[in-house]
Design a protein around this motif. Structure first.
Motif, short mmCIF file in Angstrom:
data_model
loop_
_atom_site.label_atom_id
_atom_site.label_comp_id
_atom_site.label_asym_id
_atom_site.label_seq_id
_atom_site.Cartn_x
_atom_site.Cartn_y
_atom_site.Cartn_z
N MET A 154 10.26 12.53 10.31
CA MET A 154 11.11 13.65 9.93
C MET A 154 11.99 14.18 11.06
SD MET A 154 10.05 13.60 6.90
CE MET A 154 11.02 14.93 6.22
N GLU A 205 -4.26 -2.13 -6.76
CA GLU A 205 -5.51 -1.37 -6.69
C GLU A 205 -6.16 -1.23 -8.06
OE1 GLU A 205 -5.30 2.53 -4.80
OE2 GLU A 205 -6.51 1.52 -3.29
N ARG A 220 2.40 8.68 11.17
CA ARG A 220 1.27 8.88 10.25
C ARG A 220 1.42 7.93 9.08
NH1 ARG A 220 4.61 13.31 8.76
NH2 ARG A 220 4.91 13.41 6.51
N TYR A 221 0.27 7.52 8.56
CA TYR A 221 0.26 6.60 7.42
C TYR A 221 0.02 7.38 6.15
CZ TYR A 221 -1.09 2.84 4.29
OH TYR A 221 -1.15 1.99 3.23
N ASP A 222 0.95 7.30 5.23
CA ASP A 222 0.77 7.91 3.92
C ASP A 222 0.78 6.81 2.87
OD1 ASP A 222 0.56 10.73 4.32
OD2 ASP A 222 2.66 10.72 4.95
N ALA A 223 -0.38 6.56 2.27
CA ALA A 223 -0.44 5.57 1.20
C ALA A 223 0.38 6.10 0.02
CB ALA A 223 -1.88 5.33 0.79
N SER A 224 0.75 5.19 -0.86
CA SER A 224 1.55 5.59 -2.03
C SER A 224 0.88 6.73 -2.78
CB SER A 224 1.71 4.39 -2.96
OG SER A 224 2.26 4.81 -4.18
N VAL A 225 1.70 7.69 -3.20
CA VAL A 225 1.14 8.87 -3.88
C VAL A 225 0.57 8.52 -5.25
CG1 VAL A 225 2.51 10.62 -2.70
CG2 VAL A 225 3.46 9.47 -4.70
N THR A 226 0.93 7.36 -5.79
CA THR A 226 0.37 7.02 -7.11
C THR A 226 -0.91 6.20 -7.00
OG1 THR A 226 1.59 4.94 -7.34
CG2 THR A 226 2.70 6.94 -8.09
N ARG A 227 -1.37 5.96 -5.78
CA ARG A 227 -2.61 5.20 -5.64
C ARG A 227 -3.81 6.11 -5.77
NH1 ARG A 227 -2.62 1.69 -0.34
NH2 ARG A 227 -4.71 1.18 -1.07
N ASP A 228 -4.87 5.54 -6.31
CA ASP A 228 -6.13 6.27 -6.40
C ASP A 228 -7.03 5.68 -5.32
OD1 ASP A 228 -8.16 7.85 -7.20
OD2 ASP A 228 -8.74 6.63 -8.93
N LEU A 229 -6.88 6.22 -4.11
CA LEU A 229 -7.56 5.60 -2.97
C LEU A 229 -9.07 5.66 -3.08
CD1 LEU A 229 -5.39 6.75 0.03
CD2 LEU A 229 -5.64 4.45 -0.84
N ALA A 257 -1.69 19.18 -0.48
CA ALA A 257 -1.33 18.07 0.40
C ALA A 257 -1.89 18.33 1.80
CB ALA A 257 0.18 17.93 0.47
N VAL A 258 -2.56 17.31 2.32
CA VAL A 258 -3.16 17.47 3.65
C VAL A 258 -2.08 17.21 4.70
CG1 VAL A 258 -4.94 16.66 5.22
CG2 VAL A 258 -5.36 16.70 2.76
N GLN A 259 -1.69 18.21 5.41
CA GLN A 259 -0.67 18.05 6.45
C GLN A 259 -1.33 18.30 7.80
OE1 GLN A 259 2.34 17.12 6.25
NE2 GLN A 259 3.28 17.65 4.32
N GLY A 288 0.77 -1.25 0.00
CA GLY A 288 0.00 0.00 0.00
C GLY A 288 0.79 1.29 0.00
N ILE A 289 2.12 1.18 0.17
CA ILE A 289 2.90 2.43 0.26
C ILE A 289 3.89 2.56 -0.89
CG2 ILE A 289 2.61 2.78 2.75
CD1 ILE A 289 5.30 1.39 3.16
N GLY A 290 3.62 1.85 -1.99
CA GLY A 290 4.43 2.10 -3.17
C GLY A 290 5.02 0.88 -3.83
N ASP A 321 1.35 -0.85 -6.22
CA ASP A 321 0.28 0.04 -6.66
C ASP A 321 -0.56 -0.57 -7.79
OD1 ASP A 321 1.23 1.72 -4.80
OD2 ASP A 321 1.97 3.26 -6.17
#
Lengths: 319, 198
Positions: free
Chosen positions: B58, A95, B187-196, B44-46, A87-89, A92
């Protein structure tokens, strides 16, 4: 009267029978759990034991870094009850496969939901002024390449599966705890081979940006990553800059890839004179329940050997 | 009678007009795509952190990141013991090969923490690891609900204080914050290329 009773009984039995048979089928049907990568096959197989079936989405032999879903793989998704995702890359494609399948709303388990994630760093690493981080939101997806990251995911997967399959919840929890215990012992056994850890001057580089989580278990930070981006080979000019940077930073060890050797890696070893130690990405070969345990143990042994040989320790003693 | 020679003007071959048209088209495509990207870009939601919180990704050193991850998985085993009415000591956790309580070669490289149990205070139980080298990793505190019920929001939390003399008198948020502890947030950040999916 007799006729009417028989008829009523027949109608009642006819109405109840399909329901009953459906319940029996449901009770006998084992949960079908889809997984995207080899470590998740091992995690889920060890959690469910004989209580459910684990189905890889990608056939053995395909490289998940460059996988494009095929029609037959998407069709197979229709038989599944739930899919476990990195789920984190790193998966992908899953999905998109689910969206294109007969069951676009299939439940998924986000295995990394509770894992403390590390930022993704490409190129010759952010510590060399070449940050590719995007507000810290692009994360390193290789949480499955460490024992701590693996156990956190095993706990999450077991918890979610217990919710989906309450009849087997106790089995899943018990198996997950036993599996986590075995993994901890692998780590403890490997670390017991070291008398002490080298200081901050012991700098390491990796060819692929996959081993930050594994090296965190040793308290080591990755100083440089050779690949400019996930799975992308450096250009000749990038390679020349990386070689200069590795020399300037006094890197002691470079961890390379066991399963996809590339000619440019030999160039780095020749030009820098730094020894390469190959680590397994655990995403190639056959899917087996024991694969993760075998290969992560080998990775721990390789890191321990690299530290001992390159920091002057022999037989666990600093010299 | 010979005809007078005719003069025809032959312009040099060129594609000036076509070049201009192509440039206009390229410009139009660029402007249109820029407008579309600008309109469709979601900020981006921060999530802003409180001043008593610290971001695990970080703001921690490599050693602190490793210990934080180890504590969170150890919490699962500890919670089971708490649910059974037992408060495991740091020594008992080390005997179970649970990092970071287990002393091994990495202990010194990750701050050389000395772990003690802080029993029952304000509905929590704590495990305090006092750092010997705060430049590598600060002192860490694992706090778990005393009944081992970890599904609650405050069921499990990890706290950091970059000091060798960190102490814990009480385990409430207020007490820890006032004595300089910071809660480590993940925090959980799903992959930026996913279309959640929604």
């Amino acid at each position: 009267m007799r006729y009417s009773l028989s008829r009523r009984s027949f109608v009642a039995v006819s109405a109840v029978l399909p329901l009953f048979s459906r319940l029996v089928v449901a009770a006998e049907r084992r949960l079908q759990i889809g997984v995207t990568l080899h470590p998740y096959y091992s995690f889920v197989s060890n959690i469910v034991g004989d209580a459910a079936d684990v189905v890889p989405l990608i056939p053995a032999g395909f490289n998940p870094h460059a996988y494009e879903p095929r029609a037959e793989d998407i069709r197979r998704l229709g038989t599944l009850d739930v899919v476990v995702l990195n789920g984190i890359g790193h998966d992908d494609f899953a999905e998109r496969m689910i969206a294109a399948s007969d069951r676009p709303l299939m439940p998924t388990i986000e295995a990394n939901r509770d894992v403390p994630l590390l930022a993704a760093v490409g190129g010759a690493s952010s510590r060399m002024g070449n940050s590719r981080m995007v507000a810290g939101q692009v994360v390193n997806s290789h949480t499955f390449l460490s024992i701590t990251g693996a156990i956190q995911q095993i706990q999450t997967i077991a918890h979610e599966l217990a919710g989906l399959d309450p009849d087997n919840a106790a089995t899943y929890t018990k198996n997950a705890r036993a599996y986590a215990q075995r993994l901890r012992k692998i780590k403890a056994a490997a670390l017991s081979e070291l008398k002490t850890m080298p200081g901050n001057s012991f700098r390491v580089a990796t060819i692929h940006g996959a081993y930050d989580y594994l090296l965190r278990e040793f308290g080591l930070d990755v100083t440089a990553v050779v690949e400019p981006a996930h799975g992308i080979e450096p250009s000749p000019s990038q390679l020349a800059k990386t070689i200069d940077a590795i020399k300037a930073l006094d890197v002691k060890v470079i961890f390379s890839e066991l399963d996809f050797p590339a000619p440019y890696v030999e160039t780095i070893e020749r030009e820098t004179g730094i020894r390469l130690y190959p680590l397994s990405h655990i995403i190639y070969g056959e899917y087996t329940p024991e694969k993760f345990e075998v290969e992560i143990a080998r990775n721990f042994a390789t890191v321990v050997r690299a530290i001992r040989e390159q920091s002057g320790q022999q037989d666990g003693v600093v010299r | 009678m010979r005809e007078a020679p005719q003069t025809r003007l032959v312009r040099p071959a060129g594609a000036g007009a076509e070049t201009v048209l192509v440039l206009i088209l390229c410009g139009a495509i660029l402007i249109t795509s820029t407008v579309i990207v600008a309109l469709r870009t979601a900020p981006a939601v921060q999530t802003a952190l409180a001043n008593w919180q610290i971001d695990a990704r970080m703001d921690l050193t490599a050693a602190e990141q490793g210990i934080n991850a180890d504590l969170r998985i150890a919490a699962d085993d500890i919670a089971v013991a708490l649910q059974g009415g037992e408060v495991p000591t740091a020594e008992a956790l080390a005997a179970e090969a649970l990092a970071p309580f287990l002393k091994d070669a990495t202990t010194g490289a990750r701050g050389g923490h000395a772990w003690v149990t802080i029993e029952g205070s304000d509905g929590f139980t704590g495990w305090l690891g006092r750092s010997a080298s705060p430049e590598l990793a600060g002192s860490m505190l694992l706090r778990i609900a005393a009944d081992g019920e970890t599904t609650r929001k405050a069921g499990i939390s990890v706290w950091l204080k970059r000091s060798t003399t960190a102490t814990v008198a009480r385990l409430t948020d207020e007490a820890l914050i006032s004595s300089g502890w910071k809660e480590i947030t993940i925090r959980y950040d799903a992959s930026v290329t996913r279309d959640l999916r929604p």
